[in-house]
Design an enzyme around this catalytic site. Structure first.
Site, PDB file in Angstrom:
ATOM      1  N   GLY A  47       0.855  -1.199   0.000  1.00 13.89           N
ATOM      2  CA  GLY A  47       0.000   0.000   0.000  1.00 13.89           C
ATOM      3  C   GLY A  47       0.881   1.237   0.000  1.00 13.89           C
ATOM      4  O   GLY A  47       0.723   2.133   0.828  1.00 13.89           O
ATOM      5  N   GLY A  51      -1.045   8.262   0.730  1.00 14.03           N
ATOM      6  CA  GLY A  51      -1.364   8.299   2.162  1.00 14.03           C
ATOM      7  C   GLY A  51      -0.237   7.821   3.055  1.00 14.03           C
ATOM      8  O   GLY A  51       0.944   8.129   2.826  1.00 14.03           O
ATOM      9  N   ASP A 110      -2.781  -6.483  -7.539  1.00 12.56           N
ATOM     10  CA  ASP A 110      -3.645  -6.760  -6.386  1.00 12.56           C
ATOM     11  C   ASP A 110      -2.866  -7.467  -5.262  1.00 12.56           C
ATOM     12  O   ASP A 110      -2.559  -8.660  -5.366  1.00 12.56           O
ATOM     13  CB  ASP A 110      -4.820  -7.623  -6.847  1.00 12.56           C
ATOM     14  N   ALA A 111      -2.592  -6.722  -4.197  1.00 12.66           N
ATOM     15  CA  ALA A 111      -1.805  -7.257  -3.073  1.00 12.66           C
ATOM     16  C   ALA A 111      -2.504  -8.427  -2.383  1.00 12.66           C
ATOM     17  O   ALA A 111      -1.856  -9.198  -1.674  1.00 12.66           O
ATOM     18  CB  ALA A 111      -1.552  -6.143  -2.057  1.00 12.66           C
ATOM     19  N   TYR A 224      -6.979   3.421  13.509  1.00  9.94           N
ATOM     20  CA  TYR A 224      -7.464   4.747  13.909  1.00  9.94           C
ATOM     21  C   TYR A 224      -8.468   4.590  15.047  1.00  9.94           C
ATOM     22  O   TYR A 224      -9.196   3.594  15.097  1.00  9.94           O
ATOM     23  CB  TYR A 224      -8.133   5.445  12.706  1.00  9.94           C
ATOM     24  N   TYR A 234     -17.105   4.466  13.407  1.00 13.28           N
ATOM     25  CA  TYR A 234     -15.728   4.015  13.145  1.00 13.28           C
ATOM     26  C   TYR A 234     -15.314   2.922  14.138  1.00 13.28           C
ATOM     27  O   TYR A 234     -15.437   1.735  13.859  1.00 13.28           O
ATOM     28  CB  TYR A 234     -14.735   5.205  13.136  1.00 13.28           C
ATOM     29  N   VAL A 270      -6.175  13.837   5.747  1.00 12.43           N
ATOM     30  CA  VAL A 270      -6.958  13.749   4.509  1.00 12.43           C
ATOM     31  C   VAL A 270      -6.246  12.780   3.570  1.00 12.43           C
ATOM     32  O   VAL A 270      -5.109  13.016   3.165  1.00 12.43           O
ATOM     33  CB  VAL A 270      -7.080  15.131   3.819  1.00 12.43           C
TER      34      VAL A 270
HETATM   35  P1  NAD Z   1      -4.888   5.492   0.970  1.00 16.64           P
HETATM   36  O1  NAD Z   1      -6.168   5.307   0.235  1.00 16.64           O
HETATM   37  O2  NAD Z   1      -4.176   6.787   0.822  1.00 16.64           O
HETATM   38  O3  NAD Z   1      -3.838   4.338   0.527  1.00 16.64           O
HETATM   39  C1  NAD Z   1      -4.219   3.037   0.263  1.00 16.64           C
HETATM   40  C2  NAD Z   1      -3.078   2.274  -0.406  1.00 16.64           C
HETATM   41  O4  NAD Z   1      -3.518   0.911  -0.598  1.00 16.64           O
HETATM   42  C3  NAD Z   1      -2.675   2.790  -1.793  1.00 16.64           C
HETATM   43  O5  NAD Z   1      -1.269   2.670  -1.951  1.00 16.64           O
HETATM   44  C4  NAD Z   1      -3.380   1.824  -2.750  1.00 16.64           C
HETATM   45  O6  NAD Z   1      -2.754   1.675  -4.025  1.00 16.64           O
HETATM   46  C5  NAD Z   1      -3.249   0.542  -1.943  1.00 16.64           C
HETATM   47  N1  NAD Z   1      -4.217  -0.488  -2.334  1.00 16.64           N
HETATM   48  C6  NAD Z   1      -5.570  -0.482  -2.220  1.00 16.64           C
HETATM   49  N2  NAD Z   1      -6.068  -1.659  -2.659  1.00 16.64           N
HETATM   50  C7  NAD Z   1      -5.007  -2.407  -3.034  1.00 16.64           C
HETATM   51  C8  NAD Z   1      -4.868  -3.712  -3.570  1.00 16.64           C
HETATM   52  N3  NAD Z   1      -5.908  -4.511  -3.789  1.00 16.64           N
HETATM   53  N4  NAD Z   1      -3.617  -4.152  -3.863  1.00 16.64           N
HETATM   54  C9  NAD Z   1      -2.519  -3.371  -3.671  1.00 16.64           C
HETATM   55  N5  NAD Z   1      -2.599  -2.132  -3.158  1.00 16.64           N
HETATM   56  C10 NAD Z   1      -3.825  -1.663  -2.842  1.00 16.64           C
HETATM   57  O7  NAD Z   1      -5.194   5.123   2.469  1.00 16.64           O
HETATM   58  P2  NAD Z   1      -4.625   5.615   3.895  1.00 16.64           P
HETATM   59  O8  NAD Z   1      -5.594   6.572   4.471  1.00 16.64           O
HETATM   60  O9  NAD Z   1      -3.179   5.964   3.827  1.00 16.64           O
HETATM   61  O10 NAD Z   1      -4.821   4.264   4.728  1.00 16.64           O
HETATM   62  C11 NAD Z   1      -3.773   3.352   4.981  1.00 16.64           C
HETATM   63  C12 NAD Z   1      -3.979   2.743   6.353  1.00 16.64           C
HETATM   64  O11 NAD Z   1      -3.906   3.775   7.343  1.00 16.64           O
HETATM   65  C13 NAD Z   1      -5.363   2.076   6.518  1.00 16.64           C
HETATM   66  O12 NAD Z   1      -5.206   0.922   7.317  1.00 16.64           O
HETATM   67  C14 NAD Z   1      -6.144   3.132   7.289  1.00 16.64           C
HETATM   68  O13 NAD Z   1      -7.207   2.594   8.042  1.00 16.64           O
HETATM   69  C15 NAD Z   1      -5.044   3.691   8.185  1.00 16.64           C
HETATM   70  N6  NAD Z   1      -5.332   5.004   8.801  1.00 16.64           N
HETATM   71  C16 NAD Z   1      -5.755   6.066   8.039  1.00 16.64           C
HETATM   72  C17 NAD Z   1      -6.044   7.272   8.668  1.00 16.64           C
HETATM   73  C18 NAD Z   1      -6.519   8.477   7.883  1.00 16.64           C
HETATM   74  O14 NAD Z   1      -6.974   9.450   8.490  1.00 16.64           O
HETATM   75  N7  NAD Z   1      -6.428   8.454   6.564  1.00 16.64           N
HETATM   76  C19 NAD Z   1      -5.865   7.424  10.058  1.00 16.64           C
HETATM   77  C20 NAD Z   1      -5.396   6.342  10.786  1.00 16.64           C
HETATM   78  C21 NAD Z   1      -5.132   5.133  10.137  1.00 16.64           C
END
Ligand code: NAD
Length: 396
Positions: A47, A51, A110-111, A224, A234, A270
């Protein structure tokens, strides 16, 4: 072509390559400025393109000179249309890493599939031998289970009765009301299947079986918690059930593979994932105003620099401090009781008319546009941009 933002609800269907590169360059500068000796040297990020995953990759590479391998699922440019933001981010990241002499390769696919796991491990074995950090940062609305080929969908719903609260129409800049009916047991189970810990465990098992985990390797997945106003949808909702399963997986991985597997609770930022959650964009807009005023505002990169430097790889080599359920807390500044008290005071009176005065909605919107490479001051958006950029590591 000249690329303009085209926003559809909580996604932007276009992305700007130079804007994405400028945002990646900014994050690299933040990571470089916080350079710290020690830390991870060979890192797998699942991933890795947007983000928190992208920022962890940047923090490891440019803050610790780590070799990084990234897995993500992004859309390359097709038929002259722009690629997705995560594609351009990854192109920019790899170029910068290679210019610095750092190993950086990526796989787009697809991971959740056995094929992508096998391809990743084959390349890791050939190029790096083993990894000492595995970052699991997937956020996906669906997962096809490789065991039975069934596709599961995740949802964002409460589990204990219906939920009613204020929300935000980010397109119109209007405070709205939202009611969400509770999930069925099947919806809860399917969300756990997609966003729970099972796939993280499968990755760690495959890496261990291939002898790809270095002695004392660490792994981290993200979670989170947030404020009580969002708990029904949530923490106590379908996604919270999945996150509890990620905590279960952390303990199981630590035991099964003799590595340190952690859940890190990160702050609200965000991202493409968080903008899809009801209520959260309104909360984030208020949070930004308060944390900016206090001087504690952070985006993904500042969070991930702190996670590596002050939690996972402390200069004094001490183990990270954990909360009473064993999680790393990097959401400490968000959850500061004075911050939360100010949000609780603003929440009941916020409406469309006072949104910009009582929250940092402008900051939220700017941040959202930045995700797709728009609104960066150094970029000329009237100039022609080359949309078809290959991943530098493709075919290496
Ligand atoms: P994001 O949408 O920015 O990133 C998601 C990543 O997953 C991307 O790199 C995307 O390409 C990859 N991805 C999605 N489906 C995939 C697949 N099938 N195969 C390979 N790659 C795939 O998301 P984010 O907000 O950075 O979330 C990442 C983690 O952080 C999650 O577990 C989320 O719950 C957690 N988190 C997010 C927040 C927030 O406020 N955004 C806060 C705390 C925790």
């Amino acid at each position: 072509m000249i690329i303009k933002p085209r926003i559809r609800g909580f996604v932007c269907i276009t992305a700007h390559p130079e804007g994405c590169a400028a945002k990646v360059a900014h994050e690299i500068a933040v990571a470089r400025a916080a350079k710290q000796a020690g830390g991870p040297k060979r890192v797998l990020v699942i991933g890795a393109s947007t983000g928190y995953g992208l920022s962890t990759r940047i923090a490891a590479a440019f803050g610790h000179e780590a070799a990084t391998f990234g897995v993500f699922f992004e859309r390359p440019s097709m038929k002259g249309k722009p690629a997705s933001a995560g594609w351009y981010n990854s192109v920019a990241f790899e170029k910068a890493a290679h210019a610095e002499g750092l190993y950086a390769k990526s796989i787009n696919g697809d991971a959740f599939s056995n094929e992508i796991k096998a391809q990743t491990i084959e390349t890791l074995k050939a190029d790096l031998g083993q990894v000492d950090l595995v970052v699991y940062s997937l956020a996906s609305p669906r997962r096809t289970d490789p065991k039975d080929g069934e596709t599961y969908k995740s949802c964002l719903k409460p589990t204990e009765g219906s939920y009613h609260n204020r929300s935000l129409d980010t397109d119109k800049g209007e405070v709205t009301e939202v009611t969400i009916e509770p999930a069925t047991q099947e919806e809860i189970d399917h969300t756990v299947k997609v966003m729970g810990g099972e796939d993280w465990e499968l990755w760690m098992q495959a890496l261990a079986e291939a002898d790809c985990l270095a002695e004392g390797a660490k792994s981290v997945a993200y979670s989170y918690i947030g404020p009580e106003i969002t708990w029904p949808v949530y923490t106590n909702g379908t996604i919270g059930a999945a996150k509890k399963d990620v905590e279960r997986a952390a303990a199981a991985i630590s035991t099964a593979h003799r590595c340190e597997a952690y859940v890190a609770v990160n702050k609200a930022v965000v991202t493409q994932a968080s903008s899809a959650i009801p209520v959260v964009p309104l909360y984030i807009s208020i949070l930004f105003k308060i944390m900016k005023a206090k001087g504690t505002h952070e985006d993904c990169i500042e969070q991930m620099v702190r996670l590596l430097n002050e939690r996972l790889y402390r200069a004094d080599n001490a183990a990270p401090e954990l909360d009473d359920t064993g999680r790393i807390r990097i959401d400490d500044w968000e959850m500061d009781p004075t911050v939360q008290a100010e949000i609780a005071a603003i929440w009941p009176g916020i409406d469309s008319a006072n949104l910009r005065e009582r929250s940092d909605f402008d900051g939220y919107q700017a941040n959202f546009l930045n995700l797709f490479g728009f609104g960066l001051p150094s970029v000329d958006y009237e100039a022609e941009a080359e949309v078809d950029l290959p991943l530098p590591s493709a075919g290496q």
